[in-house]
Design a protein around this motif. Structure first.
Motif, mmCIF file in Angstrom:
data_model
loop_
_atom_site.group_PDB
_atom_site.id
_atom_site.type_symbol
_atom_site.label_atom_id
_atom_site.label_comp_id
_atom_site.label_asym_id
_atom_site.label_seq_id
_atom_site.Cartn_x
_atom_site.Cartn_y
_atom_site.Cartn_z
ATOM 1 N N UNK A 187 0.798 -1.241 0.000
ATOM 2 C CA UNK A 187 0.000 0.000 0.000
ATOM 3 C C UNK A 187 0.821 1.277 0.000
ATOM 4 N N UNK A 188 2.124 1.220 0.257
ATOM 5 C CA UNK A 188 2.911 2.464 0.318
ATOM 6 C C UNK A 188 2.974 3.104 -1.064
ATOM 7 N N UNK A 189 2.856 4.410 -1.078
ATOM 8 C CA UNK A 189 2.948 5.154 -2.327
ATOM 9 C C UNK A 189 1.601 5.278 -3.017
ATOM 10 N N UNK A 190 1.610 6.016 -4.115
ATOM 11 C CA UNK A 190 0.415 6.243 -4.922
ATOM 12 C C UNK A 190 0.791 6.208 -6.395
ATOM 13 N N UNK A 191 -0.022 5.552 -7.210
ATOM 14 C CA UNK A 191 0.186 5.569 -8.646
ATOM 15 C C UNK A 191 1.574 5.102 -9.026
ATOM 16 N N UNK A 192 2.295 5.958 -9.761
ATOM 17 C CA UNK A 192 3.637 5.612 -10.208
ATOM 18 C C UNK A 192 4.706 5.837 -9.165
ATOM 19 N N UNK A 193 4.337 6.348 -7.998
ATOM 20 C CA UNK A 193 5.315 6.563 -6.923
ATOM 21 C C UNK A 193 5.113 5.494 -5.854
ATOM 22 N N UNK A 194 5.739 4.361 -6.086
ATOM 23 C CA UNK A 194 5.668 3.251 -5.136
ATOM 24 C C UNK A 194 7.078 2.722 -4.876
ATOM 25 N N UNK A 195 7.346 2.245 -3.678
ATOM 26 C CA UNK A 195 8.687 1.727 -3.385
ATOM 27 C C UNK A 195 9.048 0.563 -4.294
ATOM 28 N N UNK A 196 10.271 0.584 -4.815
ATOM 29 C CA UNK A 196 10.780 -0.555 -5.581
ATOM 30 C C UNK A 196 11.925 -1.247 -4.858
ATOM 31 N N UNK A 197 12.310 -0.705 -3.708
ATOM 32 C CA UNK A 197 13.439 -1.254 -2.952
ATOM 33 C C UNK A 197 13.091 -1.294 -1.471
ATOM 34 N N UNK A 198 13.280 -2.432 -0.847
ATOM 35 C CA UNK A 198 13.060 -2.590 0.590
ATOM 36 C C UNK A 198 14.411 -2.639 1.288
ATOM 37 N N UNK A 199 14.572 -1.822 2.325
ATOM 38 C CA UNK A 199 15.812 -1.817 3.112
ATOM 39 C C UNK A 199 15.470 -2.247 4.524
ATOM 40 N N UNK A 200 16.203 -3.244 5.033
ATOM 41 C CA UNK A 200 16.011 -3.756 6.384
ATOM 42 C C UNK A 200 17.316 -3.652 7.158
ATOM 43 N N UNK A 201 17.207 -3.423 8.435
ATOM 44 C CA UNK A 201 18.369 -3.554 9.289
ATOM 45 C C UNK A 201 18.738 -5.028 9.427
ATOM 46 N N UNK A 202 19.997 -5.305 9.721
ATOM 47 C CA UNK A 202 20.439 -6.695 9.781
ATOM 48 C C UNK A 202 19.975 -7.339 11.081
ATOM 49 N N UNK A 203 19.718 -8.642 10.999
ATOM 50 C CA UNK A 203 19.269 -9.399 12.175
ATOM 51 C C UNK A 203 20.496 -9.897 12.922
ATOM 52 N N UNK A 204 20.872 -9.176 13.959
ATOM 53 C CA UNK A 204 22.021 -9.594 14.754
ATOM 54 C C UNK A 204 21.762 -9.239 16.210
ATOM 55 N N UNK A 205 22.779 -9.358 17.025
ATOM 56 C CA UNK A 205 22.623 -9.149 18.460
ATOM 57 C C UNK A 205 23.198 -7.818 18.928
ATOM 58 N N UNK A 206 23.443 -6.890 18.007
ATOM 59 C CA UNK A 206 23.957 -5.583 18.409
ATOM 60 C C UNK A 206 22.910 -4.842 19.235
ATOM 61 N N UNK A 207 23.327 -4.284 20.352
ATOM 62 C CA UNK A 207 22.396 -3.556 21.216
ATOM 63 C C UNK A 207 22.136 -2.168 20.643
ATOM 64 N N UNK A 208 20.878 -1.790 20.505
ATOM 65 C CA UNK A 208 20.577 -0.441 19.976
ATOM 66 C C UNK A 208 21.148 0.642 20.876
ATOM 67 N N UNK A 209 21.684 1.688 20.255
ATOM 68 C CA UNK A 209 22.235 2.816 20.998
ATOM 69 C C UNK A 209 21.556 4.095 20.553
ATOM 70 N N UNK A 210 21.280 4.936 21.523
ATOM 71 C CA UNK A 210 20.594 6.193 21.227
ATOM 72 C C UNK A 210 21.556 7.141 20.522
ATOM 73 N N UNK A 211 21.227 7.523 19.272
ATOM 74 C CA UNK A 211 22.077 8.419 18.500
ATOM 75 C C UNK A 211 21.590 9.865 18.561
ATOM 76 N N UNK A 212 20.469 10.115 19.213
ATOM 77 C CA UNK A 212 19.963 11.485 19.353
ATOM 78 C C UNK A 212 20.287 11.967 20.757
ATOM 79 N N UNK A 213 21.547 12.325 20.951
ATOM 80 C CA UNK A 213 22.021 12.709 22.287
ATOM 81 C C UNK A 213 22.161 14.211 22.444
ATOM 82 N N UNK A 214 21.568 14.963 21.538
ATOM 83 C CA UNK A 214 21.631 16.425 21.629
ATOM 84 C C UNK A 214 20.976 16.883 22.925
#
Length: 864
Positions: free
Chosen positions: A547-574
């Motif tokens: 359902x993402x997109x409309x008409x001729x503007x629809x995603x043609x590429x899916x990007x996923x993060x890798x499935x591993x055991x890295x612990x998420x870290x907060x990158x918004x530390x401002x």
């Protein structure tokens, strides 16, 4: 001139009536209409212009009144007053300024008392002016022809020609007099000494027509502005147009040209009772001055109340007990006093007229935008307008602005644009509604319908990316990197919230959109946000891909993060973000603006979800998501180690510290028995690397293309052929051959232990039924051969994968900013999904920011 002026005014009045009957009006008149229709930027900048126009117009009328007073009561040039004469007032610049200051103080006192006393004073003045007009029209018929003594010529005109006449005639109605007044025959301006023209006289005359907006300026003080403004304004236009033209016609038929040019008080000289005209002139100019002063104060009050200029105008918000904005009145009075120092009536007239024309054009533009946007809520009760009248009004205003004075007009527009930019960047977001959004929606819908997917061509392919994000706070590096690689294509941030709407009281996603959009604004990326509720992540990703997109503007590429055991870290530390909070319905529940519930592990380290290790999906479901995307003919990219990627430091570290590198490995490293570099997937890797290299921030990066070869078994000239292919594809990259005999030997050694011999590449191809072909030729079925996962899960040993991983690391001198690797298809047997994911994990271990990419559609062409 009257036809041109009233044509412009009539078009504007129709727009004013349409806007004023489309909803409740508040203080500010034309400013309120423009700002609520066109948004705070246009409204604020034009509000300032309209305020200045009213300030200058008030000064103009006061100077005109002073001129009339001096003409009646001023001493002659010799300074000697005739016996029994009322000419006792000293004349001169400073005396005129003193008189103007006194009149302005009188106007100030009336305006400080409030709108009620002003309305009463205006009504009394209206009655006086009507009485004077009646006597003027009667005088044309009642007064007999006479000779009138002309006033002395202004000092600026002395010595510019022959001695001017001292007498002129009031002839009564005569055809010869009318014929003598038909031609233009412009004279020298008595204040500036320059020759007058149609445009300069129009600039002075137009100020006598701007009073028709006085009613709309008082919109905040009217009981029912939506009812009063259309009726009052239209009546004023019709009445004044008739009076002006009747008066002009009668004057042209009965007064000599020289009388009209030299004696600006000629109506007094031909009236049945001379003092009555003087009273009328004084009353009308005093009324006009007060009208503009109080109008300016109301516009300033509206600007201050809307907080468009922050604390600069905050004092102007103060009002008295009866609601009169006395501080705004005082500020307006002060600015009018400054304008009075110019002392040149006609110079001010040009500026005032241009300001008014600019504002009138903006009112027409606001109505035009509302009409063109076709918003369902724009349904004014006044229907006597079309978009044609709005366009005619805009064109008329623009033409006359530049005819009057192109320099003043250009400067006014530049000043307006400067204010517009200032407000755009400094003012807070308003809740008025932006007409630009309605117009954009209208146009985007139209163009989306014109974007036909059946006309897509590989020459115009661009990445349109759906990036799945579980925890935005820990995915900043990946989000910013994909923003670079999208190449002006569609970019959607997708998120799956687990849940069942049947068991929930309301949609839990609606309250989260603002946080996501705030993140997009903070990261300064060009992305849409799409959230979905599903019973599993796999189903949620399927929903978004469908359902993402409309008409001729629809995603043609899916990007996923890798499935591993890295612990998420907060990158918004401002620190600035840590202090801000987002108010919620519960006063005790205040969340940071970019706090998002994580799919795997939350920011504070507490595990969430029901899966293993706090994950909401297992490796089987993760690989199934990849397989689903490929079934739906979507390109897939898996991003690993992008929590180590910092865009700012990466692209800024290159200058002065060596080049920035992007490494591309376009071979299926999980198939050591195949080494094709030109299948669809390999070319897709090259295209994405090239797209990244085209981004301004990455243009100085160098592409390194690594060609894996076996000594004695690789085809001769493969490096040259690959270089030729890159040249044909207009891709600039350095090609490096990498021997990998030892790594391949490890693979076949494991196979030998299993009782298998190492077949030749050609015999393998013949066994597979692919036939004979060269390295850079493709045949149907080749992509499946190259992209497929090994038919036996035990064929790739951990030793082989670790060796290939070390081979990739050994080529990283200097280390690249990001790597692009070939992602093979998942195995057809779902039981081998876990082994497939483990092999990808071993292959990419410790490689730094890496994209595993699988392309399913052709994206490159050598055709023009």
């Amino acid at each position: 001139m009257f036809l041109v002026a009233y044509f412009i005014i009539s078009m504007t009045v129709l727009s004013v009536c349409a806007i004023s009957t489309n909803g409740a009006l508040d203080a500010g008149g034309a400013y309120y209409m423009i700002s609520r229709a066109l948004g705070p930027e246009f409204g604020g900048s034009l509000g300032v212009m309209f305020f200045l126009a009213n300030v200058c117009s008030s000064a103009l009328y006061i100077l005109g009144l002073v001129e009339a007073i001096v003409a009646t009561f001023g001493l002659p040039e010799d300074g000697v007053s005739p016996a029994g004469s009322l000419q006792v007032l000293p004349a001169g610049y400073w005396w005129s300024l003193l008189y103007a200051t006194g009149i302005l103080l009188l106007c100030l006192l009336v305006c400080l008392v409030g709108a009620e006393i002003y309305a009463k004073a205006s009504f009394i003045i209206f009655l006086v002016v009507m009485l004077v007009l009646a006597t003027i029209f009667i005088s044309f018929f009642a007064v007999r022809p006479r000779t009138i003594l002309l006033p002395a010529a202004p000092p600026i005109l002395n010595g510019t020609g022959p001695q001017p006449p001292t007498m002129a005639n009031f002839t009564g109605f005569k055809l010869n007099t009318l014929l003598g007044n038909l031609d233009a025959d412009y004279a020298v301006d008595y204040t500036t000494g320059t020759m007058m023209s149609f445009a300069t006289v129009f600039a002075v005359m137009f100020n006598g027509c701007t009073g028709i907006m006085a009613g709309s300026n008082m919109s905040g003080d009217l009981k029912n502005p939506s009812y009063s403004i259309p009726r009052g304004t239209i009546t004023a236009v019709i009445f004044t147009f008739i009076i002006y033209n009747l008066l002009s016609l009668m004057v042209a038929c009965s007064c000599d040209r020289i009388l009209l040019q030299r004696d600006y008080s000629f109506l007094r000289d031909i009236n049945v009772w001379n003092p009555l005209v003087t009273v009328g002139v004084y009353s009308s100019t005093m009324s006009a001055a007060m009208s503009n002063l109080i109008g300016a104060s109301r516009i300033l009050y509206a600007l201050a109340r809307d907080d468009l200029f922050g604390t600069v105008l905050s004092p102007a918000k103060k009002t008295s007990g009866n609601g009169n904005p006395w501080v705004s009145v005082l500020l307006s009075w002060f600015l009018v006093q400054l304008v009075l120092f110019t002392g040149k009536l006609n110079t001010i007239a040009s500026i005032v007229t241009i300001f008014f024309l600019l504002v009138y054009a903006a009112v027409d533009l606001a109505c035009l935008a509302l009409e063109w946007a076709s918003a369902p809520n724009f349904r004014p009760t006044f229907r006597y307008f079309t978009w044609h009248t709005c366009v005619l009004g805009i064109v008329g205003c623009a033409v006359m602005m530049f005819l009057i004075n192109s320099i003043y007009a250009s400067a006014s527009i530049a000043f307006m644009l400067l204010l517009l930019l200032l407000i755009h960047y400094l003012s807070p977001t308003s809740s008025w509604g932006y007409i630009s959004q309605a117009l954009i929606f209208h146009q985007v819908r139209k163009y989306l319908l014109m974007l036909d997917v059946r006309k897509d061509h590989v020459k115009f392919w661009r990445p349109q990316v759906l990036l799945m994000v579980s925890n935005p706070r820990s995915s900043v590096g990946l989000i910013t990197f994909i923003n670079d690689i999208k190449k002006s294509g569609l970019y959607v941030l997708g998120h799956v919230q687990l849940g069942d709407l049947d068991t929930l009281p309301s949609d839990p996603l609606q309250c989260r959109y603002d946080s996501w959009l705030s993140l997009v604004d903070h990261l300064n990326i060009k992305a849409f946000v799409n959230l979905t509720l599903a019973d599993s992540v796999r189903h949620g990703v399927q929903h978004l891909l469908f359902i993402s997109g409309l008409g001729g503007m629809r995603p043609n590429t899916l990007v996923l993060g890798f499935y591993d055991d890295c612990t998420p870290k907060d990158k918004l530390t401002d620190p600035a973000l840590a202090d801000a909070t987002v108010p919620t319905q519960d006063p005790e529940d205040e969340r940071p603006p970019y706090h998002f519930p994580a799919l795997r592990v939350s920011i504070d380290g507490k595990e969430e979800g029901n899966g293993e290790n706090g994950k909401v999906m297992g490796p089987q479901e993760y690989v199934a998501v990849i397989a689903d995307a490929m079934k739906m003919m979507k390109n897939v990219a898996l991003a690993r180690y992008f929590h180590q990627f910092d865009r700012a430091s990466t692209i800024s570290s290159s200058p002065g510290k060596g080049a920035l590198y992007v490494d591309v490995w376009p071979v299926n490293l999980l198939r050591p028995d195949s080494s094709s570099y030109v299948d669809t997937c390999s070319l897709f890797l090259l295209q994405l690397a090239c797209v990244l290299n085209m981004v301004r921030a990455w243009r100085h990066a160098r592409l390194r293309l690594f060609l894996c070869v076996e000594e004695g078994r690789s085809l001769r000239g493969s490096e040259g052929k690959l270089g030729q292919l890159l040249k044909e594809l207009r891709i600039k990259a350095n090609v490096y051959t990498v021997p990998w005999d030892q790594q391949v030997a490890l693979h076949w050694q494991r196979q030998g232990e299993a009782g298998k011999r190492r077949p030749s590449r050609q015999s393998r191809r013949e066994e597979e039924g692919l036939g004979k072909k060269g390295l850079f030729e493709e045949e149907e079925g080749d992509a499946d051969y190259v992209n497929s996962f090994p038919s036996n899960a035990t064929r790739l040993s951990d030793e082989y994968l670790s060796a290939v991983n070390r081979l990739i690391l050994e080529q990283a001198h200097p280390p690249p900013a990001v790597r692009f690797l070939y992602l093979p298809r998942p195995p057809a047997d779902t039981r081998r999904y876990t082994a497939y994911l483990r092999q990808l994990e071993l292959l990419t271990k410790d490689l730094g920011p890496t994209l595993l990419i699988h392309g399913v559609t052709p994206v490159l062409t050598t055709d023009l």
